[in-house]
Design a protein around this motif. Structure first.
Motif, PDB file in Angstrom:
ATOM      1  N   TYR A   1     -12.399  14.846  -1.696  1.00  0.00           N
ATOM      2  CA  TYR A   1     -12.143  14.024  -2.883  1.00  0.00           C
ATOM      3  C   TYR A   1     -10.893  14.514  -3.597  1.00  0.00           C
ATOM      4  O   TYR A   1     -10.402  15.614  -3.339  1.00  0.00           O
TER       5      TYR A   1
ATOM      6  N   ASP B   1     -11.121   9.333  -8.160  1.00  0.00           N
ATOM      7  CA  ASP B   1     -11.403   8.605  -6.922  1.00  0.00           C
ATOM      8  C   ASP B   1     -11.646   7.125  -7.191  1.00  0.00           C
ATOM      9  O   ASP B   1     -11.220   6.268  -6.413  1.00  0.00           O
TER      10      ASP B   1
ATOM     11  N   PHE C   1      -9.375   4.237  -5.467  1.00  0.00           N
ATOM     12  CA  PHE C   1     -10.087   3.386  -4.505  1.00  0.00           C
ATOM     13  C   PHE C   1      -9.801   1.906  -4.717  1.00  0.00           C
ATOM     14  O   PHE C   1      -9.581   1.171  -3.748  1.00  0.00           O
TER      15      PHE C   1
ATOM     16  N   ALA D   1     -10.654   6.173   2.187  1.00  0.00           N
ATOM     17  CA  ALA D   1     -11.079   4.899   1.619  1.00  0.00           C
ATOM     18  C   ALA D   1     -12.382   4.418   2.259  1.00  0.00           C
ATOM     19  O   ALA D   1     -13.261   3.890   1.569  1.00  0.00           O
TER      20      ALA D   1
ATOM     21  N   LEU E   1     -15.355   6.368   0.801  1.00  0.00           N
ATOM     22  CA  LEU E   1     -15.792   5.836  -0.491  1.00  0.00           C
ATOM     23  C   LEU E   1     -16.437   4.461  -0.329  1.00  0.00           C
ATOM     24  O   LEU E   1     -17.468   4.179  -0.952  1.00  0.00           O
TER      25      LEU E   1
ATOM     26  N   PHE F   1     -19.359   1.621  -4.361  1.00  0.00           N
ATOM     27  CA  PHE F   1     -17.961   1.294  -4.070  1.00  0.00           C
ATOM     28  C   PHE F   1     -17.859   0.031  -3.213  1.00  0.00           C
ATOM     29  O   PHE F   1     -17.463  -1.025  -3.715  1.00  0.00           O
TER      30      PHE F   1
END
Length: 340
Positions: A209, A219, A223, A254, A257, A263
């Protein structure tokens, strides 16, 4: 609201409404369950941040959410996804109405995310950067059990430093490239964008991270731009040195996440593409929305677990979104079972 200055550089109007909703109510708006409504569009990266943070912290039952459609005109976002074209809680057709209810002569951008005071129907704030921080710091009495610390005290200086560079060169950098009015302004923005992405790739090559070993506000902020990169920014905004899928470290980061609850399950690729390609007629006059890219890559293994880290620290993943807030299956790749 934004403009292009005489040198051709895109300049974002950052005169947001700075009123804050706080635990002590010092601005006249105390934190109260059920009093406020978060208005978002899933298309907007700035609003997507607040959707993610609200869900990670488990604030759904105390802060309701209104979802505007993916497109808008010069008068503002509309609630065309709701029956009758009105937000069912606020009773308005356009977000503009909540801004004018508080500021009849409001002359700045009608932007999302915005938080509206339900009893008065008046907007409280649209300061997107402060909104997510305040959800972490001021709404703690209503966080779910197991909520992560997205802005922990011992990491705030580092988070702020990372966020500053990411905002200037990446979050806003893609817009500075896409809306540049001269070749020189475009190339400067392009170079700053990919210079920063290369630096972030180097940083993330040895840590899972951006700051510390858990997910933080940093993050979340990176993102939402990465999620839109190949679908929109690569072509529409001419950020085409590399696709995200061609930058191995950032692509793995990416995907890590995206496959984390909160997310990917808040990301609506259909709304994202429709917004940019239909609304920005100055750079896409036909309004044609591309069919691609293929979304299945978002669900492929990312291998980032080998770097260690714990997504939620000592906490736990959020529960799945409610049916009313679930992204339509056709707008996102199906999430794998047991993703984390």
């Amino acid at each position: 609201m934004a403009y292009v200055n005489p040198s051709g550089e895109f300049t974002r109007d950052q005169r947001y409404i700075g009123t804050r909703i706080t635990a002590d109510g010092r601005d006249g708006y105390p934190v109260e369950p059920g009093r406020y409504r978060l208005v978002v569009s899933r298309a907007c990266p700035w609003a997507n941040r607040s959707i993610i943070v609200r869900r990670l912290l488990g604030l759904e039952d105390v802060l309701s959410m209104g979802i505007a459609g993916p497109t808008h005109d010069e008068r503002s976002w509309t609630f065309d996804l709701d029956p009758g074209g009105r937000d069912p809680v606020l009773g308005i057709e356009r977000l503009q109405e909540a801004f004018f209810a508080r500021f009849p002569d409001y002359d700045k951008g009608i932007t999302v995310p915005a938080i509206v005071d339900v009893p008065s129907g008046q907007v409280v704030t649209n300061d997107f950067a402060q909104i997510t921080l305040d959800l972490s710091l001021e709404w703690t009495a209503f966080h779910r059990d197991g909520a992560p610390q997205l802005y922990p005290p011992h990491l705030r200086d580092e988070i702020d430093e990372v966020n500053d560079g990411v905002f200037r060169d990446v979050n806003n950098g893609v817009y500075r490239a896409g809306f540049a009015g001269t070749q020189d302004a475009y190339e400067k923005a392009y170079d700053r964008l990919f210079g920063r992405l290369d630096a972030l790739s180097a940083r993330l090559s040895s840590q899972r991270y951006l700051v510390g070993d858990t997910i933080t506000e940093a993050d979340v902020r990176l993102f939402t731009t990465l999620a839109r990169f190949d679908a929109v920014y690569h072509g529409h905004f001419k950020c085409n040195r590399s696709k995200l899928a061609e930058m191995p470290t950032l692509w793995a980061y990416a995907r890590d996440l995206f496959q984390t609850p909160g997310f990917g399950d808040t990301t609506d690729f259909d709304h994202i593409k429709r917004h940019y390609y239909e609304v920005h007629r100055d750079i896409n006059p036909t309004g044609i929305v591309p069919k691609g890219p293929d979304l299945s890559g978002w669900l492929t293994p990312h291998g980032r677990e080998s770097l260690g880290g714990r997504p939620f620290g000592d906490g736990t993943p959020p529960l799945p979104p409610s049916p009313a807030e679930t992204v339509p299956p056709a707008h996102t790749p199906s999430m794998p079972l047991g993703s984390s």
